[in-house]
Design a protein around this motif. Sequence first.
Motif, PDB file in Angstrom:
ATOM      1  N   TYR A 136     -35.463 -11.933  39.065  1.00 26.07           N
ATOM      2  CA  TYR A 136     -35.965 -12.508  37.813  1.00 26.07           C
ATOM      3  C   TYR A 136     -34.954 -12.287  36.691  1.00 26.07           C
ATOM      4  O   TYR A 136     -34.399 -11.200  36.549  1.00 26.07           O
ATOM      5  CB  TYR A 136     -37.305 -11.874  37.444  1.00 26.07           C
ATOM      6  CG  TYR A 136     -38.391 -12.137  38.467  1.00 26.07           C
ATOM      7  CD1 TYR A 136     -39.263 -13.212  38.318  1.00 26.07           C
ATOM      8  CD2 TYR A 136     -38.523 -11.313  39.585  1.00 26.07           C
ATOM      9  CE1 TYR A 136     -40.250 -13.464  39.267  1.00 26.07           C
ATOM     10  CE2 TYR A 136     -39.512 -11.563  40.532  1.00 26.07           C
ATOM     11  CZ  TYR A 136     -40.364 -12.638  40.367  1.00 26.07           C
ATOM     12  OH  TYR A 136     -41.350 -12.890  41.309  1.00 26.07           O
ATOM     13  N   GLU A 137     -34.760 -13.354  35.899  1.00 24.57           N
ATOM     14  CA  GLU A 137     -33.761 -13.316  34.828  1.00 24.57           C
ATOM     15  C   GLU A 137     -34.399 -13.744  33.515  1.00 24.57           C
ATOM     16  O   GLU A 137     -35.226 -14.663  33.482  1.00 24.57           O
ATOM     17  CB  GLU A 137     -32.602 -14.256  35.170  1.00 24.57           C
ATOM     18  CG  GLU A 137     -31.488 -14.286  34.133  1.00 24.57           C
ATOM     19  CD  GLU A 137     -30.361 -15.210  34.551  1.00 24.57           C
ATOM     20  OE1 GLU A 137     -30.169 -16.247  33.895  1.00 24.57           O
ATOM     21  OE2 GLU A 137     -29.670 -14.890  35.553  1.00 24.57           O
ATOM     22  N   VAL A 138     -34.015 -13.062  32.425  1.00 25.04           N
ATOM     23  CA  VAL A 138     -34.512 -13.431  31.103  1.00 25.04           C
ATOM     24  C   VAL A 138     -33.852 -14.743  30.687  1.00 25.04           C
ATOM     25  O   VAL A 138     -32.621 -14.876  30.761  1.00 25.04           O
ATOM     26  CB  VAL A 138     -34.213 -12.333  30.064  1.00 25.04           C
ATOM     27  CG1 VAL A 138     -34.727 -12.747  28.680  1.00 25.04           C
ATOM     28  CG2 VAL A 138     -34.856 -11.014  30.499  1.00 25.04           C
ATOM     29  N   ARG A 139     -34.658 -15.697  30.240  1.00 28.17           N
ATOM     30  CA  ARG A 139     -34.120 -16.998  29.852  1.00 28.17           C
ATOM     31  C   ARG A 139     -33.281 -16.886  28.574  1.00 28.17           C
ATOM     32  O   ARG A 139     -33.604 -16.116  27.681  1.00 28.17           O
ATOM     33  CB  ARG A 139     -35.259 -18.000  29.599  1.00 28.17           C
ATOM     34  CG  ARG A 139     -35.898 -18.510  30.864  1.00 28.17           C
ATOM     35  CD  ARG A 139     -36.887 -19.615  30.536  1.00 28.17           C
ATOM     36  NE  ARG A 139     -37.412 -20.230  31.728  1.00 28.17           N
ATOM     37  CZ  ARG A 139     -36.818 -21.220  32.396  1.00 28.17           C
ATOM     38  NH1 ARG A 139     -35.676 -21.695  31.962  1.00 28.17           N
ATOM     39  NH2 ARG A 139     -37.360 -21.728  33.476  1.00 28.17           N
ATOM     40  N   LYS A 140     -32.212 -17.669  28.541  1.00 27.36           N
ATOM     41  CA  LYS A 140     -31.391 -17.755  27.347  1.00 27.36           C
ATOM     42  C   LYS A 140     -31.973 -18.824  26.432  1.00 27.36           C
ATOM     43  O   LYS A 140     -32.349 -19.905  26.893  1.00 27.36           O
ATOM     44  CB  LYS A 140     -29.948 -18.113  27.710  1.00 27.36           C
ATOM     45  CG  LYS A 140     -29.249 -17.068  28.571  1.00 27.36           C
ATOM     46  CD  LYS A 140     -27.840 -17.511  28.916  1.00 27.36           C
ATOM     47  CE  LYS A 140     -27.146 -16.479  29.792  1.00 27.36           C
ATOM     48  NZ  LYS A 140     -25.765 -16.894  30.166  1.00 27.36           N
ATOM     49  N   HIS A 141     -32.070 -18.531  25.158  1.00 33.36           N
ATOM     50  CA  HIS A 141     -32.633 -19.468  24.196  1.00 33.36           C
ATOM     51  C   HIS A 141     -31.672 -19.632  23.016  1.00 33.36           C
ATOM     52  O   HIS A 141     -31.840 -19.024  21.969  1.00 33.36           O
ATOM     53  CB  HIS A 141     -34.006 -18.990  23.691  1.00 33.36           C
ATOM     54  CG  HIS A 141     -35.073 -19.026  24.724  1.00 33.36           C
ATOM     55  ND1 HIS A 141     -35.222 -18.038  25.670  1.00 33.36           N
ATOM     56  CD2 HIS A 141     -36.039 -19.942  24.978  1.00 33.36           C
ATOM     57  CE1 HIS A 141     -36.247 -18.338  26.453  1.00 33.36           C
ATOM     58  NE2 HIS A 141     -36.748 -19.483  26.062  1.00 33.36           N
ATOM     59  N   GLU A 142     -30.627 -20.440  23.225  1.00 35.90           N
ATOM     60  CA  GLU A 142     -29.697 -20.740  22.138  1.00 35.90           C
ATOM     61  C   GLU A 142     -30.207 -21.999  21.451  1.00 35.90           C
ATOM     62  O   GLU A 142     -29.978 -23.121  21.902  1.00 35.90           O
ATOM     63  CB  GLU A 142     -28.278 -20.940  22.672  1.00 35.90           C
ATOM     64  CG  GLU A 142     -27.241 -21.015  21.558  1.00 35.90           C
ATOM     65  CD  GLU A 142     -25.821 -20.997  22.092  1.00 35.90           C
ATOM     66  OE1 GLU A 142     -24.902 -21.052  21.260  1.00 35.90           O
ATOM     67  OE2 GLU A 142     -25.644 -20.931  23.313  1.00 35.90           O
ATOM     68  N   VAL A 143     -30.934 -21.820  20.379  1.00 40.14           N
ATOM     69  CA  VAL A 143     -31.675 -22.908  19.747  1.00 40.14           C
ATOM     70  C   VAL A 143     -30.734 -23.801  18.934  1.00 40.14           C
ATOM     71  O   VAL A 143     -29.861 -23.314  18.208  1.00 40.14           O
ATOM     72  CB  VAL A 143     -32.793 -22.354  18.846  1.00 40.14           C
ATOM     73  CG1 VAL A 143     -33.491 -23.481  18.086  1.00 40.14           C
ATOM     74  CG2 VAL A 143     -33.805 -21.579  19.696  1.00 40.14           C
TER      75      VAL A 143
END
Length: 257
Positions: A67-74
């Motif tokens: 499981y990997e934390v999602r990247k959120h480059e908005v």
Amino acid sequence: MSKQPKYRQVADALRREVVNGTYPPGGRLPSESDLSARFDASRNTVRAGLNLLVSEGLISSSQGLGYEVRKHEVFELNASQFENLSFPQSGDAYNTDVTNAGRRPHQTFRVELAPASEYTAQRLQVEVGATSVLRFCHRYVDDVPWSTQATHYPEWLVQQAPRLSDPGDIAEGTTRYLAGLGIEQVGYFDEIATRMPTPDEARLLEIGAGVPVLLWTRTGYSTDRPIRCTVTTFRGDLNRMNYEIGDVSARPQSEVS
């Protein structure tokens, strides 16, 4: 003692650690067996808690990789300036905005004749099923799927502006192209909604479980009638829209909306 089910206790604890940066974007969570030992819970219970975070769009799972934390480059889009011809542009509005943000734009096109659906016919003020030209764009920011954009033009307008039916990009943007022909968009009406993606949208935008889409419908008007209906579908986790209304010159440039 907490009355919550054990899997929710697991999810709550891991959610806090994702939010506070214990597990940063792109970082991997401990294995299911390690989490089972930590929470004194079965692997099925831990898996249920992890799947809850997957459904919320906080983490993703890959077979064999955990499981990997999602990247959120908005990406932030100023919708009140989008397509405004008084602002300097390099190409169309999408390329201009993405480039000005220091990001890399890329898009593919599809152009076809399509019958107007009830949704678009109402906005274009034509009969349902009337022929329209659909210009469909699949857009990326830094090679990450960003949005799809479906713009419908009524048949009468295409007769006056034939490049709308060309299969490739209109380098200066369609709004500027039409203005050059004397067909000026003098106003627009925006509608914004959210929902879960369709299977096609999830595939095109590479959306994980639990992530909604943001729908932005813009109907553009000349002085006497609508000239196009554009439906843009954004990934809900990677985009934010804002508008400027009235005089906001006192707003600090670094202020976050």
